[in-house]
Write an enzyme that holds these catalytic residues in place. Structure first.
Site, PDB file in Angstrom:
ATOM      1  N   HIS A  14      47.180  27.365  31.298  1.00  0.00           N
ATOM      2  CA  HIS A  14      46.702  26.420  30.288  1.00  0.00           C
ATOM      3  C   HIS A  14      47.004  24.995  30.739  1.00  0.00           C
ATOM      4  CE1 HIS A  14      45.609  24.793  26.403  1.00  0.00           C
ATOM      5  NE2 HIS A  14      46.717  24.072  26.433  1.00  0.00           N
ATOM      6  N   SER A  41      10.916  29.497  40.590  1.00  0.00           N
ATOM      7  CA  SER A  41      12.092  29.013  39.838  1.00  0.00           C
ATOM      8  C   SER A  41      13.274  29.958  40.023  1.00  0.00           C
ATOM      9  CB  SER A  41      11.748  28.854  38.358  1.00  0.00           C
ATOM     10  OG  SER A  41      11.416  30.110  37.789  1.00  0.00           O
ATOM     11  N   LEU A  80      22.628  37.091  50.273  1.00  0.00           N
ATOM     12  CA  LEU A  80      23.691  36.114  50.028  1.00  0.00           C
ATOM     13  C   LEU A  80      24.576  36.034  51.259  1.00  0.00           C
ATOM     14  CD1 LEU A  80      24.784  37.130  46.425  1.00  0.00           C
ATOM     15  CD2 LEU A  80      23.518  35.080  47.060  1.00  0.00           C
TER      16      LEU A  80
HETATM   17  C1  LIG Z   1      18.401  26.638  50.778  1.00  0.00           C
HETATM   18  C2  LIG Z   1      19.296  27.851  50.777  1.00  0.00           C
HETATM   19  C3  LIG Z   1      20.501  27.816  50.106  1.00  0.00           C
HETATM   20  C4  LIG Z   1      21.328  28.938  50.097  1.00  0.00           C
HETATM   21  N1  LIG Z   1      22.506  28.859  49.416  1.00  0.00           N
HETATM   22  C5  LIG Z   1      23.316  29.931  49.381  1.00  0.00           C
HETATM   23  C6  LIG Z   1      24.559  29.869  48.707  1.00  0.00           C
HETATM   24  O1  LIG Z   1      24.923  28.848  48.127  1.00  0.00           O
HETATM   25  N2  LIG Z   1      25.344  30.969  48.708  1.00  0.00           N
HETATM   26  C7  LIG Z   1      24.965  32.121  49.332  1.00  0.00           C
HETATM   27  O2  LIG Z   1      25.716  33.098  49.298  1.00  0.00           O
HETATM   28  N3  LIG Z   1      23.793  32.208  49.991  1.00  0.00           N
HETATM   29  C8  LIG Z   1      22.967  31.141  50.033  1.00  0.00           C
HETATM   30  N4  LIG Z   1      21.788  31.215  50.718  1.00  0.00           N
HETATM   31  C9  LIG Z   1      21.437  32.489  51.388  1.00  0.00           C
HETATM   32  C10 LIG Z   1      22.183  32.602  52.734  1.00  0.00           C
HETATM   33  O3  LIG Z   1      21.888  31.477  53.523  1.00  0.00           O
HETATM   34  C11 LIG Z   1      21.751  33.881  53.455  1.00  0.00           C
HETATM   35  O4  LIG Z   1      21.926  34.983  52.598  1.00  0.00           O
HETATM   36  C12 LIG Z   1      22.578  34.079  54.714  1.00  0.00           C
HETATM   37  O5  LIG Z   1      22.396  32.990  55.588  1.00  0.00           O
HETATM   38  C13 LIG Z   1      22.201  35.382  55.417  1.00  0.00           C
HETATM   39  O6  LIG Z   1      22.958  35.519  56.573  1.00  0.00           O
HETATM   40  P1  LIG Z   1      22.429  36.359  57.828  1.00  0.00           P
HETATM   41  O7  LIG Z   1      23.532  36.296  58.825  1.00  0.00           O
HETATM   42  O8  LIG Z   1      21.939  37.664  57.367  1.00  0.00           O
HETATM   43  O9  LIG Z   1      21.153  35.581  58.347  1.00  0.00           O
HETATM   44  P2  LIG Z   1      20.910  34.095  58.858  1.00  0.00           P
HETATM   45  O10 LIG Z   1      21.904  33.151  58.307  1.00  0.00           O
HETATM   46  O11 LIG Z   1      19.481  33.817  58.607  1.00  0.00           O
HETATM   47  O12 LIG Z   1      21.204  34.174  60.418  1.00  0.00           O
HETATM   48  C14 LIG Z   1      20.447  34.932  61.297  1.00  0.00           C
HETATM   49  C15 LIG Z   1      20.493  34.291  62.655  1.00  0.00           C
HETATM   50  O13 LIG Z   1      19.920  35.163  63.614  1.00  0.00           O
HETATM   51  C16 LIG Z   1      19.093  34.417  64.490  1.00  0.00           C
HETATM   52  N5  LIG Z   1      18.166  35.331  65.138  1.00  0.00           N
HETATM   53  C17 LIG Z   1      17.058  35.943  64.630  1.00  0.00           C
HETATM   54  N6  LIG Z   1      16.512  36.766  65.544  1.00  0.00           N
HETATM   55  C18 LIG Z   1      17.286  36.676  66.642  1.00  0.00           C
HETATM   56  C19 LIG Z   1      17.235  37.287  67.921  1.00  0.00           C
HETATM   57  N7  LIG Z   1      16.279  38.163  68.252  1.00  0.00           N
HETATM   58  N8  LIG Z   1      18.208  36.987  68.821  1.00  0.00           N
HETATM   59  C20 LIG Z   1      19.190  36.095  68.502  1.00  0.00           C
HETATM   60  N9  LIG Z   1      19.276  35.484  67.313  1.00  0.00           N
HETATM   61  C21 LIG Z   1      18.345  35.780  66.399  1.00  0.00           C
HETATM   62  C22 LIG Z   1      18.476  33.380  63.565  1.00  0.00           C
HETATM   63  O14 LIG Z   1      17.923  32.307  64.295  1.00  0.00           O
HETATM   64  C23 LIG Z   1      19.700  33.002  62.750  1.00  0.00           C
HETATM   65  O15 LIG Z   1      20.455  32.045  63.441  1.00  0.00           O
HETATM   66  C24 LIG Z   1      20.936  30.118  50.772  1.00  0.00           C
HETATM   67  C25 LIG Z   1      19.725  30.153  51.473  1.00  0.00           C
HETATM   68  C26 LIG Z   1      18.916  29.029  51.478  1.00  0.00           C
HETATM   69  C27 LIG Z   1      17.627  29.084  52.243  1.00  0.00           C
HETATM   70  N1  LIG Z   2      23.311  29.738  45.470  1.00  0.00           N
HETATM   71  C1  LIG Z   2      22.850  30.800  46.129  1.00  0.00           C
HETATM   72  O1  LIG Z   2      23.512  31.816  46.248  1.00  0.00           O
HETATM   73  C2  LIG Z   2      21.511  30.726  46.760  1.00  0.00           C
HETATM   74  C3  LIG Z   2      20.846  29.517  46.844  1.00  0.00           C
HETATM   75  C4  LIG Z   2      19.591  29.502  47.434  1.00  0.00           C
HETATM   76  C5  LIG Z   2      19.053  30.665  47.939  1.00  0.00           C
HETATM   77  N2  LIG Z   2      19.716  31.834  47.853  1.00  0.00           N
HETATM   78  C6  LIG Z   2      19.103  33.070  48.344  1.00  0.00           C
HETATM   79  O2  LIG Z   2      17.879  32.787  48.987  1.00  0.00           O
HETATM   80  C7  LIG Z   2      16.875  33.703  48.573  1.00  0.00           C
HETATM   81  C8  LIG Z   2      15.579  32.983  48.351  1.00  0.00           C
HETATM   82  O3  LIG Z   2      15.631  32.107  47.209  1.00  0.00           O
HETATM   83  P1  LIG Z   2      14.318  31.706  46.426  1.00  0.00           P
HETATM   84  O4  LIG Z   2      14.706  30.866  45.282  1.00  0.00           O
HETATM   85  O5  LIG Z   2      13.281  31.222  47.388  1.00  0.00           O
HETATM   86  O6  LIG Z   2      13.770  33.130  45.966  1.00  0.00           O
HETATM   87  P2  LIG Z   2      13.820  33.922  44.582  1.00  0.00           P
HETATM   88  O7  LIG Z   2      13.307  35.266  44.896  1.00  0.00           O
HETATM   89  O8  LIG Z   2      15.137  33.766  43.916  1.00  0.00           O
HETATM   90  O9  LIG Z   2      12.750  33.166  43.652  1.00  0.00           O
HETATM   91  C9  LIG Z   2      11.403  33.029  44.015  1.00  0.00           C
HETATM   92  C10 LIG Z   2      10.574  32.756  42.770  1.00  0.00           C
HETATM   93  O10 LIG Z   2       9.254  32.387  43.178  1.00  0.00           O
HETATM   94  C11 LIG Z   2       8.296  33.003  42.322  1.00  0.00           C
HETATM   95  N3  LIG Z   2       7.007  33.057  43.080  1.00  0.00           N
HETATM   96  C12 LIG Z   2       6.734  33.791  44.183  1.00  0.00           C
HETATM   97  N4  LIG Z   2       5.466  33.518  44.634  1.00  0.00           N
HETATM   98  C13 LIG Z   2       4.946  32.579  43.802  1.00  0.00           C
HETATM   99  C14 LIG Z   2       3.694  31.860  43.745  1.00  0.00           C
HETATM  100  N5  LIG Z   2       2.726  32.034  44.645  1.00  0.00           N
HETATM  101  N6  LIG Z   2       3.492  30.971  42.755  1.00  0.00           N
HETATM  102  C15 LIG Z   2       4.482  30.747  41.830  1.00  0.00           C
HETATM  103  N7  LIG Z   2       5.681  31.385  41.843  1.00  0.00           N
HETATM  104  C16 LIG Z   2       5.920  32.279  42.811  1.00  0.00           C
HETATM  105  C17 LIG Z   2       8.930  34.345  42.004  1.00  0.00           C
HETATM  106  O11 LIG Z   2       8.412  34.888  40.812  1.00  0.00           O
HETATM  107  C18 LIG Z   2      10.427  33.970  41.870  1.00  0.00           C
HETATM  108  O12 LIG Z   2      10.778  33.597  40.557  1.00  0.00           O
HETATM  109  C19 LIG Z   2      17.370  34.380  47.309  1.00  0.00           C
HETATM  110  O13 LIG Z   2      17.293  35.762  47.516  1.00  0.00           O
HETATM  111  C20 LIG Z   2      18.798  33.929  47.119  1.00  0.00           C
HETATM  112  O14 LIG Z   2      19.657  35.046  47.085  1.00  0.00           O
HETATM  113  C21 LIG Z   2      20.937  31.879  47.257  1.00  0.00           C
END
Ligand SMILES: Cc1cc2nc3c(=O)[nH]c(=O)nc-3n(C[C@H](O)[C@H](O)[C@H](O)COP(=O)(O)OP(=O)(O)OC[C@H]3O[C@@H](n4cnc5c(N)ncnc54)[C@H](O)[C@@H]3O)c2cc1C
Ligand SMILES: NC(=O)c1ccc[n+]([C@@H]2O[C@H](COP(=O)([O-])OP(=O)(O)OC[C@H]3O[C@@H](n4cnc5c(N)ncnc54)[C@H](O)[C@@H]3O)[C@@H](O)[C@H]2O)c1
Length: 505
Positions: free
Chosen positions: A485, A204, A356
Site C-alpha cells: 500500500h 483495430s 507475441l
Molecule cells: C509494430 C509491432 C509491435 C509489436 N509489439 C509487441 C509487444 O509490445 N509485445 C509483444 O510481445 N509482441 C509485440 N509484437 C510482436 C513481436 O514482435 C513478435 O511476436 C516477435 O517478434 C516474434 O518473434 P520471432 O522470433 O518469432 O520472429 P521475428 O522477430 O519476426 O524474427 C524472425 C527473424 O528471422 C529472420 N529470418 C527469416 N527467414 C530467415 C532465414 N531463412 N534465414 C535467416 N533468418 C531468417 C527474419 O529476418 C527475422 O530477423 C509487435 C509486432 C509489431 C509488428
Molecule cells: N503489444 C503487443 O503485444 C503487440 C503490439 C503490436 C502487435 N502485436 C502482434 O502483432 C500481430 C499483428 O497485429 P495487428 O494489429 O496487425 O493484427 P490483429 O490481428 O490484432 O488485428 C488486425 C485487424 O485488422 C482487421 N482487418 C483485416 N483485414 C482488414 C481489411 N481489409 N479491412 C479492414 N479491417 C481489416 C481484422 O478484423 C483485425 O481486427 C498481432 O498478432 C499481435 O499479437 C502485439
C-alpha cells in the site's frame, strides 16, 4: 566460457553430438528474432554448440520493427499527450502553457531508431559472449535431414537439431498498395517519416490501437476502418467497450466498422491524397471512398516461411504457418495424419500459436528443453499480453465470452470479480482513476481462468495474474496474499478479495 562438452546434460545423446565431429553444430537456429535469440541463449546454457543464421537481421521484428521502437514512440508521444493535458495537470496543481509543449518529429523518430539499434547491439553481444556462432546469411533446409544451407555462400552445415524461427511479416490485403510512404505497414510507420494531419488506420487490433495512441498524442486525426462489426474484435467485449470510452471517444478518432478497405492507392504528401475505397464486409458493395493524408495497414501478420526449403523436406504449411506439436516439433502438415519430422522444431510467430515476443522466446527455451530430453510444454493459457496504449490494456486467458462457452462445455461455473482504479489511492494520486480489472475464475475450485485489465500500468499488473494461472493459485490463496500500500496492485487485491466475498480496505 565453458567448453560445450563440459556442460551437456546427461540426458543429451553424446553419441551423436557435434563434439564427436559427426555434426558441425548440436543446434542450428534459422532466424535471430527474439525466438531464435531465446533459443540460442538457452542452448548455450545447456552447453550445446549453437549456430544462428541471422539473415542480416539480428533482433528481428521485435527489436527492429516491432515491440522496441513502437514502445519508444508510445513513450515519447505519451509524454506529449500528458504535458498538453492542461486540465489534468491543473487538477494536480500544475500550470503549463499548452503551446509551450513542442516536439520534434525527427527527435522522436531518432529515439525509436537509436533504442532499436542499442537493443540490437546488446543482443548481438550476448550471443557472441556466450559462444554462439552467428552466421550472417539466410539459412534454408536442404532435401536431407539435419542439414542447413547458408543461402549466401551455398555452404551446407550438418546439425543435430534444427530450430526454425523465421517470424512473420505484415499482411497487406489484396487491393492495397503499400508504398511505405503514404500507405504503410508498421514497418514504415515506425520510421515516423511524417505526422499526417489525417490518417486512416486499417485494422483495430494491437498495432492499430497502439498507433492511434501515438498519432492522436502527436496531433493527428484518426479514422479506423475495421472489417468486423466491432472495434478491437479480439479483445474481451467489456474491456473493448471501456477502451472505446477511454481511448477512442474522447480523442479525435472516428471509425467505420463492418467494412473492408478494398482498394487503397498511395498519394503524394501535400499534393495528392491517399484514396481508400471501402466495401461492405457482407454484401461486398461499395459504401464509401475516403481521401486522407496517409493510411496505415494494420491488418495482421503472416508467417515468413517462404524460400527456406520447407517443401524440400516435404513440409506442407497452412497459409505459411508451420504446424508443430506441443513440444514444438515440426509436423509434416496440418492434416490429422501428420507425422513428426525428426530433429526439426519451429518456434515463434511462424508456428501461429501466439504472435507475441515473450511467447516466441518461451517456445525457444521449450524447444531446447525437449532437445535435451527433458519433456517440456509451454502453457499458452498462462501467457499474458498487453497493448501499450494510455491507459494500457492487458490480459491473460480467454475473453469472458470464450470463458462462458468453456464453462458450459466443460461443466464448471464461471465466477467473476472486479477491482476498480477509481477506488485505488495510488491511481487517484496520479489523477488516473479510470479503468477496471476483472478476474474470471472457476467457482468450484477457485482457480483463476482469465484476467482482463484496462487502466494505468495494466501491462505490469497482469504479471501477478499470469503467474497465478501458471501455478494454479486459487482466488482464495490470492485474496490472503498481502499487496503493498499504496500501489496499483491493490486493484488486483480488491478483485481477488471480492471473488471470495471479502471486503478490501
Ligand atoms: C509494430 C509491432 C509491435 C509489436 N509489439 C509487441 C509487444 O509490445 N509485445 C509483444 O510481445 N509482441 C509485440 N509484437 C510482436 C513481436 O514482435 C513478435 O511476436 C516477435 O517478434 C516474434 O518473434 P520471432 O522470433 O518469432 O520472429 P521475428 O522477430 O519476426 O524474427 C524472425 C527473424 O528471422 C529472420 N529470418 C527469416 N527467414 C530467415 C532465414 N531463412 N534465414 C535467416 N533468418 C531468417 C527474419 O529476418 C527475422 O530477423 C509487435 C509486432 C509489431 C509488428
Ligand atoms: N503489444 C503487443 O503485444 C503487440 C503490439 C503490436 C502487435 N502485436 C502482434 O502483432 C500481430 C499483428 O497485429 P495487428 O494489429 O496487425 O493484427 P490483429 O490481428 O490484432 O488485428 C488486425 C485487424 O485488422 C482487421 N482487418 C483485416 N483485414 C482488414 C481489411 N481489409 N479491412 C479492414 N479491417 C481489416 C481484422 O478484423 C483485425 O481486427 C498481432 O498478432 C499481435 O499479437 C502485439
Amino acid at each position: 566460457f565453458v567448453p560445450a562438452s563440459n556442460l551437456r546434460p546427461a540426458s543429451y545423446s553424446m553419441a551423436l553430438s557435434a563434439a564427436d565431429g559427426e555434426f558441425d553444430f548440436d543446434v542450428a537456429i534459422i532466424g535471430c528474432g527474439v525466438g531464435g535469440h531465446g533459443a540460442a541463449l538457452h542452448s548455450r546454457a545447456q552447453g550445446l554448440s549453437t549456430a544462428v543464421f541471422a539473415g542480416g537481421d539480428v533482433g528481428g521484428t521485435c527489436v527492429n520493427r516491432g515491440c522496441v521502437p513502437s514502445k519508444a514512440l508510445l513513450a515519447a508521444s505519451g509524454r506529449v499527450r500528458e504535458m498538453r493535458d492542461t486540465a489534468h495537470l491543473e487538477s494536480l496543481g500544475i500550470q503549463i502553457d499548452e503551446d509551450a509543449v513542442q516536439y520534434s518529429r525527427e527527435g522522436i523518430a531518432n529515439h525509436a531508431k537509436n533504442l532499436a539499434n542499442k537493443v540490437k547491439g546488446n543482443l548481438e553481444n550476448s550471443l557472441v559472449a556466450l559462444g554462439c556462432d552467428v552466421i550472417e546469411g539466410r539459412g534454408a533446409l536442404t532435401g536431407n535431414p539435419q542439414e542447413v544451407m547458408d543461402q549466401s555462400t551455398g555452404k551446407i552445415y550438418k546439425c543435430k537439431d534444427i530450430i526454425l524461427a523465421p517470424g512473420s511479416v505484415p499482411f497487406v490485403p489484396p487491393g492495397v498498395i503499400a508504398d511505405e510512404k503514404t500507405v504503410y505497414t508498421s514497418d514504415g510507420a515506425l520510421e515516423l517519416q511524417f505526422v499526417p494531419e489525417w490518417v486512416a488506420i486499417i485494422g483495430s487490433g494491437y498495432i492499430g490501437l497502439e498507433f492511434s495512441d501515438v498519432y492522436t498524442a502527436l496531433g493527428a486525426e484518426v479514422t479506423f476502418i475495421e472489417a468486423l462489426p466491432n472495434l478491437m474484435p479480439t479483445f474481451d467485449r467489456e474491456i473493448a467497450k471501456q477502451a472505446e470510452r477511454l481511448l477512442i471517444r474522447d480523442r479525435p478518432i472516428d471509425y467505420r466498422t463492418g467494412v473492408f478497405a478494398a482498394e487503397v492507392t498511395p498519394g503524394i504528401p501535400g499534393e495528392k491524397p491517399v484514396t481508400i475505397k471501402m466495401i461492405d464486409a457482407q454484401t461486398k458493395e461499395h459504401v464509401e471512398t475516403l481521401e486522407v493524408d496517409a493510411a496505415m495497414v494494420a491488418t495482421g501478420r503472416v508467417p515468413n516461411t517462404g524460400n527456406m526449403g520447407l517443401e524440400d523436406r516435404g513440409i506442407k504449411t497452412n497459409r505459411g504457418f508451420v504446424n508443430v506439436n506441443e513440444k514444438m516439433q515440426v509436423l509434416s502438415s496440418h492434416d490429422e495424419d501428420a507425422e513428426v519430422i525428426p530433429n526439426l522444431y519451429c518456434i515463434g510467430d511462424a508456428n501461429g500459436k501466439m504472435m507475441l515476443a515473450h511467447a516466441a522466446s518461451a517456445h525457444g527455451i521449450s524447444a531446447i528443453e525437449n532437445i535435451c530430453g527433458r519433456e517440456h510444454v509451454v502453457n499458452h493459457a498462462a501467457i499474458p499480453a498487453a497493448c501499450f496504449t494510455h491507459p494500457e490494456i492487458s490480459m491473460v486467458g480467454p475473453t469472458e465470452e470464450q470463458a462462458i462457452e468453456m464453462a458450459q462445455k466443460e461443466g464448471w461455473t464461471l465466477g467473476k470479480s472486479q477491482g476498480n482504479f477509481r477506488a485505488n489511492s495510488k491511481a487517484l494520486a496520479e489523477g488516473e482513476g479510470n479503468g477496471i480489472a476483472k478476474v474470471l475464475f472457476k467457482k468450484e475450485t477457485g482457480e483463476v481462468v482469465a484476467v482482463h485489465i484496462i487502466g494505468l500500468h495494466a501491462a505490469d499488473l497482469i504479471q501477478e495474474c499470469a503467474n497465478a494461472v501458471a501455478a494454479g493459485t486459487t482466488v482464495q490463496e490470492l485474496s490472503m496474499m498481502v499487496h503493498t500500500h499504496p500501489t496499483l496492485s491493490e486493484v488486483m487485491d480488491e478483485a481477488f478479495k471480492g471473488a471470495v466475498g471479502m471486503a478490501s480496505h
